[in-house]
Design a protein around this motif. Structure first.
Motif, PDB file in Angstrom:
ATOM      1  N   ASP A  91      54.769  26.049  -6.962  1.00 40.63           N
ATOM      2  CA  ASP A  91      53.384  25.601  -7.137  1.00 40.63           C
ATOM      3  C   ASP A  91      52.887  26.040  -8.506  1.00 40.63           C
ATOM      4  OD1 ASP A  91      50.701  25.023  -7.074  1.00 40.63           O
ATOM      5  OD2 ASP A  91      50.282  26.113  -5.218  1.00 40.63           O
ATOM      6  N   ILE A  92      52.599  25.079  -9.382  1.00 39.96           N
ATOM      7  CA  ILE A  92      52.201  25.406 -10.752  1.00 39.96           C
ATOM      8  C   ILE A  92      50.899  26.208 -10.799  1.00 39.96           C
ATOM      9  CG2 ILE A  92      50.849  23.304 -11.198  1.00 39.96           C
ATOM     10  CD1 ILE A  92      52.207  23.243 -14.001  1.00 39.96           C
ATOM     11  N   HIS A  93      50.081  26.107  -9.779  1.00 46.20           N
ATOM     12  CA  HIS A  93      48.822  26.843  -9.751  1.00 46.20           C
ATOM     13  C   HIS A  93      49.022  28.336  -9.490  1.00 46.20           C
ATOM     14  CE1 HIS A  93      47.502  22.658  -9.072  1.00 46.20           C
ATOM     15  NE2 HIS A  93      46.465  23.033  -9.798  1.00 46.20           N
ATOM     16  N   LYS A  94      50.247  28.737  -9.165  1.00 50.56           N
ATOM     17  CA  LYS A  94      50.566  30.155  -8.973  1.00 50.56           C
ATOM     18  C   LYS A  94      51.146  30.785 -10.240  1.00 50.56           C
ATOM     19  CE  LYS A  94      51.301  29.830  -3.996  1.00 50.56           C
ATOM     20  NZ  LYS A  94      52.255  30.055  -2.868  1.00 50.56           N
ATOM     21  N   LEU A  95      51.233  30.004 -11.306  1.00 50.71           N
ATOM     22  CA  LEU A  95      51.780  30.510 -12.567  1.00 50.71           C
ATOM     23  C   LEU A  95      50.871  31.590 -13.159  1.00 50.71           C
ATOM     24  CD1 LEU A  95      53.784  30.344 -14.972  1.00 50.71           C
ATOM     25  CD2 LEU A  95      52.344  28.505 -15.896  1.00 50.71           C
TER      26      LEU A  95
END
Length: 446
Positions: A91-95
């Motif tokens: 999930d890119i939002h957890k980067l």
């Protein structure tokens, strides 16, 4: 008696302050002015997983940025939460992006400051981002604070205790290929200079104390630039900010970012390495249809004819060169090269051992992608030795001189790790990061 003792103490302090190894710190990408050379330190010639590795510290995530060393602290950037596996990036939002501070003597993590990545971020797909990830910019320090550039997430300043001092965004854009950015920030007086090529097609000067934007020069000319600029002294009154860009070298006024001079240099539509300076001459070696060139700094306007000393056909894809005692060293396609700085003529070529051709930065998890067949690291040097780290961690040490002389071939670990950052040399130790660990190589007998 007490008066004489106090005078003696004052004299001793003054003597020590004037004779400390002022260049022992490694404050930016490739150390003193980006030269890649430590002038006050040494490091072991040989090491292995069981010899001369002083400590090995797990990192919170991957990255291809390089460590810097300030006094008793080592700083390095990483990323976590996303983009560690091409087949399952997550999930890119957890980067998250990290700045990690490590004790130089023990390897103990003193603090880890992380920030959420600004969205939308470039996805972990295609050729570029999987080859280097989201922590590609090396931090910089003025000896008091440390500054990290996190791309779209902006520029952050921290004190040495990990307290955030300020944060400033420099753009949310993407380059046309969506390869991400990697140019590292540098310092000039009280200015922090950031090459925000992908983020806003600009070079930005920030007040290092406050984060306030002092100047910004927007130009498409910095698109497809991944190298880091340097400062070149022209005379006692003038210093130029020099950067390699597609087809040209630029000399800017670091106080306001305005162009002072430019030189047409090589036929390359992108500039991935960093230029180096020695004796008032800037040298560059670049791939992608590029070549090699030497340009005298200074002047005004188009200085191509007046300032170009020589040009050649040598090529190097990502690594930046070294200039030592009138010789230029660079590594390309598994070959160590040395040419004369005066005219670019060849001195030697030497084939390197080590099979890292299938373990470069883009081959994470054995799944390939991007520039996975490339070595990313740049060579560094100290005390007549040149160190070059290949993508699988194999480190070749050669002698700086007129002939190819291999001194050692070293390994950090028997495990599979990816080494894409350039080493730092400080206080007789070598600091090298992989995608999993930060290593300190030091002579166990000292």
């Amino acid at each position: 008696m007490r008066s004489n003792f106090n005078v003696w103490i004052v004299c001793l302090v003054l003597f020590l302050s004037q004779n400390l190894p002022v260049n022992a710190d490694w404050l930016r990408f490739r150390g003193p002015n980006g030269s890649g050379i430590s002038f006050e330190s040494d490091a072991p010639t040989s090491w292995s997983p069981s010899e001369n590795i002083k400590w090995k510290t797990p990192l919170p995530g991957a990255g291809v940025s390089s460590p810097i060393v300030v006094g008793d602290r080592v700083f390095v950037t990483c990323y976590s939460g996303y983009g560690l596996d091409r087949q399952n990036p997550g999930d890119i939002h957890k980067l998250r992006r990290h700045l990690v501070c490590v004790d130089r003597m023990t390897g103990k993590v003193l603090w880890d400051q992380s920030v959420d990545a600004a969205q939308p971020e470039d996805p972990y797909s295609g050729m570029g981002v999987p080859s280097h990830g989201y922590a590609s910019h090396t931090p910089v320090s003025d000896g008091k604070n440390v500054y990290a550039f996190f791309g779209k997430s902006g520029v952050y300043a921290f004190d040495f205790e990990g307290e955030e001092l300020w944060h400033h965004e420099v753009g949310q854009g993407s380059d046309s290929r969506r390869w991400g950015s990697s140019s590292s920030p540098i310092l000039f007086d009280d200015l922090l200079i950031v090459t925000a090529s992908a983020e806003s097609s600009s070079i930005v000067g920030l007040n290092a104390k406050t984060g306030e934007e002092v100047w910004r020069q927007e130009t498409d000319g910095v698109n497809d630039v991944w190298g880091t600029p340097l400062l070149a002294k022209v005379d006692d009154e003038r210093t130029d900010l020099v950067l390699g860009v597609p087809f040209e070298f630029w000399g800017l006024n670091p106080a306001n970012g305005k162009l002072r001079w430019y030189s047409e240099v090589m036929n390359t539509d992108q500039y991935s390495s960093s230029v180096v300076e020695s004796g008032g001459v800037v040298y560059g070696i670049e791939g992608r249809g590029g070549g090699s060139v030497a340009v005298k700094v200074g002047g005004k306007g188009n200085v191509t004819e007046a300032n170009t000393l020589w040009s050649g056909s040598d090529s190097s894809r990502f690594g930046s060169p070294l200039v030592i005692d009138g010789r230029i060293y660079f590594f390309s396609s598994g070959v160590a090269n040395c040419i004369h700085a005066t005219d670019g003529s060849s001195i030697f070529k030497g084939r390197l051992p080590g099979a890292s051709s299938n373990t470069g930065g883009g081959d994470r998890g054995g799944r390939g992608g991007g520039f996975g067949n490339m070595d990313y690291s740049s060579p560094v040097s100290a005390n007549g030795k040149i160190y070059y780290v290949r993508g699988d961690g194999t480190t070749i040490v050669i002698a700086a001189g007129e002939e190819f002389k291999q001194l050692a071939v070293n390994k950090f670990t028997e495990d599979r790790e990816i080494f894409s950052g350039t080493p730092a040399i400080s206080h007789d130790a070598l600091f090298v990061r992989s995608d999993k660990h930060l290593y300190c190589v030091a002579d166990e007998k000292k």
